[in-house]
Design a protein around this motif. Structure first.
Motif, PDB file in Angstrom:
ATOM      1  N   SER A 204       0.946  -1.168  -0.048  1.00  0.00           N
ATOM      2  CA  SER A 204      -0.010   0.045  -0.059  1.00  0.00           C
ATOM      3  C   SER A 204       1.023   1.252  -0.003  1.00  0.00           C
ATOM      4  O   SER A 204       0.596   2.183  -0.791  1.00  0.00           O
ATOM      5  CB  SER A 204      -1.188   0.113   1.386  1.00  0.00           C
ATOM      6  N   VAL A 205       1.984   1.158   0.840  1.00  0.00           N
ATOM      7  CA  VAL A 205       2.781   2.304   0.695  1.00  0.00           C
ATOM      8  C   VAL A 205       3.444   2.594  -0.549  1.00  0.00           C
ATOM      9  O   VAL A 205       3.392   3.699  -1.173  1.00  0.00           O
ATOM     10  CB  VAL A 205       3.891   2.102   1.755  1.00  0.00           C
ATOM     11  N   LEU A 206       3.973   1.528  -1.333  1.00  0.00           N
ATOM     12  CA  LEU A 206       4.664   1.739  -2.662  1.00  0.00           C
ATOM     13  C   LEU A 206       3.735   2.076  -3.548  1.00  0.00           C
ATOM     14  O   LEU A 206       3.900   2.801  -4.749  1.00  0.00           O
ATOM     15  CB  LEU A 206       5.176   0.526  -3.061  1.00  0.00           C
ATOM     16  N   LYS A 207       2.274   1.777  -3.417  1.00  0.00           N
ATOM     17  CA  LYS A 207       1.254   2.372  -4.571  1.00  0.00           C
ATOM     18  C   LYS A 207       0.963   3.734  -4.392  1.00  0.00           C
ATOM     19  O   LYS A 207       0.729   4.226  -5.256  1.00  0.00           O
ATOM     20  CB  LYS A 207       0.065   1.471  -4.165  1.00  0.00           C
ATOM     21  N   SER A 208       1.376   4.382  -3.308  1.00  0.00           N
ATOM     22  CA  SER A 208       0.969   5.823  -3.056  1.00  0.00           C
ATOM     23  C   SER A 208       2.237   6.561  -3.337  1.00  0.00           C
ATOM     24  O   SER A 208       2.108   8.003  -3.525  1.00  0.00           O
ATOM     25  CB  SER A 208       0.733   6.102  -1.513  1.00  0.00           C
ATOM     26  N   LEU A 209       3.363   6.106  -3.799  1.00  0.00           N
ATOM     27  CA  LEU A 209       4.616   6.845  -4.224  1.00  0.00           C
ATOM     28  C   LEU A 209       4.363   7.511  -5.721  1.00  0.00           C
ATOM     29  O   LEU A 209       3.966   6.999  -6.291  1.00  0.00           O
ATOM     30  CB  LEU A 209       5.891   5.794  -4.149  1.00  0.00           C
ATOM     31  N   PRO A 210       4.922   8.737  -5.693  1.00  0.00           N
ATOM     32  CA  PRO A 210       4.617   9.418  -6.880  1.00  0.00           C
ATOM     33  C   PRO A 210       5.527   9.307  -7.944  1.00  0.00           C
ATOM     34  O   PRO A 210       6.126  10.031  -8.887  1.00  0.00           O
ATOM     35  CB  PRO A 210       4.347  11.009  -6.450  1.00  0.00           C
ATOM     36  N   PHE A 211       6.505   8.199  -7.523  1.00  0.00           N
ATOM     37  CA  PHE A 211       7.588   7.948  -8.277  1.00  0.00           C
ATOM     38  C   PHE A 211       8.161   6.177  -8.383  1.00  0.00           C
ATOM     39  O   PHE A 211       7.419   5.667  -7.608  1.00  0.00           O
ATOM     40  CB  PHE A 211       9.011   8.599  -7.997  1.00  0.00           C
ATOM     41  N   ARG A 212       8.642   5.875  -9.265  1.00  0.00           N
ATOM     42  CA  ARG A 212       9.129   4.512  -9.376  1.00  0.00           C
ATOM     43  C   ARG A 212      10.357   4.285  -8.624  1.00  0.00           C
ATOM     44  O   ARG A 212      11.368   5.173  -8.734  1.00  0.00           O
ATOM     45  CB  ARG A 212       9.279   4.031 -10.754  1.00  0.00           C
ATOM     46  N   LEU A 213      10.220   3.361  -7.914  1.00  0.00           N
ATOM     47  CA  LEU A 213      11.918   3.155  -6.927  1.00  0.00           C
ATOM     48  C   LEU A 213      12.627   2.697  -8.031  1.00  0.00           C
ATOM     49  O   LEU A 213      12.634   1.743  -8.914  1.00  0.00           O
ATOM     50  CB  LEU A 213      11.596   1.793  -6.028  1.00  0.00           C
ATOM     51  N   ARG A 214      14.010   3.263  -7.981  1.00  0.00           N
ATOM     52  CA  ARG A 214      15.026   3.020  -8.643  1.00  0.00           C
ATOM     53  C   ARG A 214      16.102   1.740  -7.928  1.00  0.00           C
ATOM     54  O   ARG A 214      16.773   1.397  -8.628  1.00  0.00           O
ATOM     55  CB  ARG A 214      16.048   4.149  -8.962  1.00  0.00           C
ATOM     56  N   SER A 215      16.104   1.981  -6.575  1.00  0.00           N
ATOM     57  CA  SER A 215      16.762   1.173  -5.916  1.00  0.00           C
ATOM     58  C   SER A 215      16.135   0.874  -4.526  1.00  0.00           C
ATOM     59  O   SER A 215      15.427   1.581  -4.010  1.00  0.00           O
ATOM     60  CB  SER A 215      18.295   1.858  -5.426  1.00  0.00           C
ATOM     61  N   ALA A 216      16.762  -0.172  -3.874  1.00  0.00           N
ATOM     62  CA  ALA A 216      16.330  -0.597  -2.540  1.00  0.00           C
ATOM     63  C   ALA A 216      16.702   0.569  -1.370  1.00  0.00           C
ATOM     64  O   ALA A 216      15.802   0.815  -0.701  1.00  0.00           O
ATOM     65  CB  ALA A 216      16.540  -1.832  -1.774  1.00  0.00           C
ATOM     66  N   GLU A 217      17.375   1.336  -1.812  1.00  0.00           N
ATOM     67  CA  GLU A 217      18.050   2.331  -0.802  1.00  0.00           C
ATOM     68  C   GLU A 217      16.897   3.546  -0.679  1.00  0.00           C
ATOM     69  O   GLU A 217      16.674   4.107   0.237  1.00  0.00           O
ATOM     70  CB  GLU A 217      19.258   3.110  -1.120  1.00  0.00           C
ATOM     71  N   GLU A 218      16.250   3.652  -1.863  1.00  0.00           N
ATOM     72  CA  GLU A 218      15.159   4.603  -1.826  1.00  0.00           C
ATOM     73  C   GLU A 218      13.888   4.152  -1.025  1.00  0.00           C
ATOM     74  O   GLU A 218      13.088   5.046  -0.413  1.00  0.00           O
ATOM     75  CB  GLU A 218      14.589   5.001  -3.212  1.00  0.00           C
ATOM     76  N   ALA A 219      13.799   3.161  -0.603  1.00  0.00           N
ATOM     77  CA  ALA A 219      12.831   2.661   0.249  1.00  0.00           C
ATOM     78  C   ALA A 219      13.158   2.639   1.773  1.00  0.00           C
ATOM     79  O   ALA A 219      12.266   2.555   2.504  1.00  0.00           O
ATOM     80  CB  ALA A 219      12.404   1.068  -0.184  1.00  0.00           C
ATOM     81  N   ARG A 220      14.406   3.195   1.935  1.00  0.00           N
ATOM     82  CA  ARG A 220      14.787   3.114   3.296  1.00  0.00           C
ATOM     83  C   ARG A 220      13.980   4.339   3.939  1.00  0.00           C
ATOM     84  O   ARG A 220      13.774   5.568   3.547  1.00  0.00           O
ATOM     85  CB  ARG A 220      16.134   3.691   3.304  1.00  0.00           C
ATOM     86  N   GLY A 221      13.392   3.990   5.273  1.00  0.00           N
ATOM     87  CA  GLY A 221      12.669   4.932   5.776  1.00  0.00           C
ATOM     88  C   GLY A 221      11.069   4.879   5.505  1.00  0.00           C
ATOM     89  O   GLY A 221      10.507   5.580   6.243  1.00  0.00           O
TER      90      GLY A 221
END
Length: 544
Positions: A204-221
């Motif tokens: 659900s959190v990832l669905k709400s992001l206004p951008f595409r993740l490019r790396s796992a580091e961007e998911a930190r936090g």
């Protein structure tokens, strides 16, 4: 959140053998965003300009459009896959991207992505107009493309509750969320609801992001995206597939449980018991058919149809049928389509309708009258209620193949109770169908079901569709509308937020303030959000 590693679930040799057979799926590109028609081909092939109205204003945008077209530029009034140059004035790259996605309700490739349009400042446009041709794009023209992901990825601003976040129908991280939903379903099949909910919250959190993740580091936090979930994210981003997910999908237990829980009227516990008894296919259920409930027998008989998505066109036909049946007994009854279709979906697994009327006494017995009428009458094309649609050559559109009415709960609802006590009818309805073949699992029935014993011609003209009818008192209508719109996780988070943050109890009947010991009335959904101190989210933003 932790879960058992695969090595604990499967023998090592088996895992190694199967791993070699698991193909790694390639990451899909975002679908192009459909837009409006562009202007006629201009003097400069391969150049299509889209002017962003945000902060530019409608009048100035119209002036600049006419100016550009007069010089031979192709300018489109709406964003589409044909756009090559997005021109904006006094906006950042992230603001432009979010504005376009909000207008189109689709993920959009930005200027730094391969194949995406270039996001440009108005200076590129004015320079091009001055020389009468598209000038070369220089770094000074770009809207911070290199810093774009960093501009959008602000993990501290990602709020923990799904009801606090805008979650559109289409998003940027489909591959990752699909994988997390597989793991959530697998955990549910194993009886671990805590792990299942953890995966659902991360998705659900990832669905709400206004951008595409490019790396796992961007998911930190990001909330709920640590531990196991982050490992899944990293593997998909690096290898374009998650081997754990692929292993789960080919496992015997997962495939069997997914098949069995797909039967109307079968939950996880029943499917798990059947699996322990050796049931692996629908045909295995024939040996225990006498032990099935009426609901399960109907689900098994119409399994093929019920597995096919219900289209919006079919949902509209069902709405016409429902309205016609109810209005025969209460002409001014209000019928609202809820569920996924209200959130903007074009397909769903069923169709939900909410029924109400200002005179709450008039609702008493209405549902039973409508159902009895549908059963006693031989439905004809007249059930469309004079709709201008051309009715198909089929005369059994309203036949109920199955129904079960749950009466309204009249017991005293305490503050802690959030269960739905509305009068409800769960049904399977025969709707017109253009398909001429009915094969597969419907053949499980020794005598194929046909409304009123209809012959093969009628049998080939309908398909079974799930329809749920909910009667809500007028004073509770706003709460019922919010509750039955979904999504399921959004509603769960909304109730969790109400309880944990506001000390209130929310149900599809009311919002109860446990500190003030009173219910809070609401005449619309906006008032309910206001009671909870939340920003109002439209149904299209509740796809959590």
């Amino acid at each position: 959140m932790h879960c058992h590693p695969l090595s604990l679930c499967y023998p090592l040799r088996f895992c190694d053998a199967v791993m070699s057979l698991v193909p790694l799926k390639r990451r899909r590109r975002s679908e192009p965003v459909p837009g409006g028609t562009t202007s006629p081909a201009g003097t400069f092939p391969g150049v299509c300009v889209f002017l962003v109205e945000r902060r530019m204003g409608r009048a100035r945008r119209a002036f600049l459009t006419a100016l550009a077209q007069g010089k031979g530029f192709s300018v489109t009034p709406e964003y589409s896959d044909a756009v090559t140059h997005v021109v904006s004035e006094q906006n950042s790259g992230s603001e432009v991207l979010m504005w376009i996605e909000r207008q189109s309700s689709r993920p959009v490739e930005h200027g730094g992505a391969q194949g995406g349009p270039q996001f440009l400042d108005i200076t590129w446009f004015t320079e091009s107009m001055s020389v009468g041709r598209p000038v070369g794009v220089e770094p000074r023209h770009c809207l911070g493309v290199e810093e774009f992901p960093a501009a959008c990825n602000k993990a501290p601003e990602t709020l923990p509750y799904a009801c606090q976040r805008r979650t559109p129908l289409h998003h940027h991280n489909q591959e990752i969320t699909d994988a997390l939903h597989v793991l959530a379903k697998a955990a549910s099949f194993e009886g671990s609801e805590v792990r299942s909910l953890g995966f659902i919250r991360a998705a659900s959190v990832l669905k709400s992001l206004p951008f595409r993740l490019r790396s796992a580091e961007e998911a930190r936090g990001l909330p709920w995206c640590g531990g196991h979930c982050r490992t899944v994210i990293q593997e998909i981003l690096e290898d374009e597939a998650c081997r754990e997910v692929e292993m789960v999908k080919i496992s015997d237990q997962y495939r069997s449980m997914e098949l069995l829980t797909g039967i109307f009227g079968v939950g996880v516990r029943t499917a798990e018991r059947w699996y322990r008894e050796g049931v692996r296919s629908l045909r295995d259920l024939q040996s225990i058919e006498r032990k099935l409930t009426a609901e399960q027998r109907a689900g098994l008989r119409h399994y093929t149809d019920l597995q096919q998505p219900v289209t919006r066109e079919e949902a509209v036909r069902a709405e016409l049928l429902v309205k016609d049946a109810l209005q025969r007994f209460l002409p001014e009854v209000q019928v609202t389509m809820t569920g996924g279709f209200r959130r903007g979906k074009q397909q769903g697994h069923d169709v939900d309708f909410l029924i109400t009327h200002p005179d709450e006494g008039a609702l008493t017995g209405l549902l039973k009258k409508a159902v009895d009428w549908l059963e006693s009458k031989e439905p004809t094309s007249a059930l469309l209620g004079g709709c201008p649609m051309n009715p198909p050559p089929f005369h059994y559109m309203g036949m109920l193949l199955y129904h079960q009415i749950k009466e309204r709960s009249h017991g005293r609802r305490t503050a802690s109770i959030t269960m739905d006590g509305h009068e409800t009818c769960f049904s399977i309805v025969a709707l017109p169908n253009g398909d001429t073949e009915r094969t597969g699992l419907d053949a499980l029935s020794p005598e194929p079901v046909s409304p009123h014993g209809a012959g093969p011609e009628a049998l080939a003209s309908w398909r079974a569709v799930r329809v749920d009818l909910v009667v809500a008192a007028y004073s509770e209508y706003s709460y019922a509308l919010l509750g039955w719109t979904g999504s399921k996780h959004f509603e769960r988070e909304l109730r969790r937020f109400s309880s944990h943050k506001k000390k209130m109890s929310l149900s599809s009947h009311r919002l109860y303030d446990t500190e003030q010991c009173c219910s809070l009335p609401a005449t619309c959904e906006e008032e309910i959000f206001a009671h909870l101190g939340l920003q109002y989210l439209t149904p299209s933003d509740r796809n959590a």
